[in-house]
Design a protein around this motif. Structure first.
Motif: not given
Length: 266
Positions: A209-237
């Motif tokens: 999944c991906a989104e082109p424009e977000l703020s920190l509060w949109d991502m902080a919680a989702t990022a750690i859930v994804v990574t702790e589930a074994g996934g990868t969470f980055t910016g488009l960069d």
């Protein structure tokens, strides 16, 4: 390694309080909605939920800073709670049940603040997801009634499910051709939107999944859930974590291909 158990338990308490407040006003005929300067909507429920969370944090963690979507930053220090009181406000005000309260604790680290606790609570869906650094990601009704989550093992795009929010942002950034090329390569596409596709990546039901424009509060919680589930969470960069103003999440096996397509320029 810190266990963050007390912080995670507090985040659940905060989510319980927010759920009660937001559900009480969901589908209310007299719900007040305003338009912010960035032309996005904010409801009285957004403001009330954030005020409620801030009040409880100020009592329980007076030394911690708080960053929220509606009321900005308050306090300083190495620990910062990041709050999105209602992620998916447009859904909320239209009576669509796909919205959630996002609560994350971030700690100062090399490269900036990094999320160490995250809770995503979607009461209208009857779902909650959470994670703490080094301790895995879970979903369930409570800390004592939960199942551990793992990302999928899909390793080819032709077998992958790709989720996104909308097309407009990709076009505005000149990334539409790459986005469309990706949709043609994958097995399935769905526009679930907001927090939900990231939780599906963590659960293994969606692969990308991906989104082109977000703020920190949109991502902080989702990022750690994804990574702790074994996934990868980055910016488009490709920068790890929720710091790039946009997001790409995957099961890890397909991440380089995901970034490759989304960085194609029109």
């Amino acid at each position: 390694m810190p266990d963050y158990h007390d912080d995670l338990r507090l985040a659940h308490v905060l989510a319980d309080a927010a759920d009660a407040a937001t559900m009480a006003r969901f589908k209310a005929l007299d719900l007040k909605v305003e338009t912010k300067p960035d032309m996005t909507p904010v409801s009285e429920a957004d403001k009330a939920a954030e005020e409620l969370i801030r009040g409880q944090l100020q009592r329980a963690r007076p030394r911690d800073a708080i960053l929220g979507e509606e009321y900005g930053i308050e306090g300083t220090g190495p620990r910062r709670w990041v709050i999105d009181p209602i992620d998916g406000t447009k859904n909320y005000v239209r009576g669509v049940p796909v919205w959630a309260t996002l609560i994350s604790l971030m700690e100062a680290a090399e490269g900036g603040y990094q999320p160490v606790v995250g809770v995503v609570s979607a009461p209208a869906l009857g779902r909650r997801w959470w994670a703490a650094k080094g301790h895995g990601a879970y979903t369930g009704r409570s800390l004592t009634s939960a199942s551990r989550m793992h990302v999928s093992k899909v390793s080819t795009l032709s077998d992958a499910s790709f989720a996104y929010s909308s097309i407009g942002g990709w076009e505005e950034q000149g990334r539409l051709n790459g986005f469309l090329d990706l949709t043609r390569e994958v097995w399935r596409t769905r526009a679930y939107g907001d927090f939900w596709p990231y939780m599906m990546v963590a659960e293994g039901s969606v692969d990308l999944c991906a989104e082109p424009e977000l703020s920190l509060w949109d991502m902080a919680a989702t990022a750690i859930v994804v990574t702790e589930a074994g996934g990868t969470f980055t910016g488009l960069d490709g920068r790890p974590g929720p710091h790039s103003g946009n997001a790409a999440a995957s099961n890890g096996l397909l991440h380089d291909e995901l970034l490759g397509y989304l960085n194609e320029r029109n």
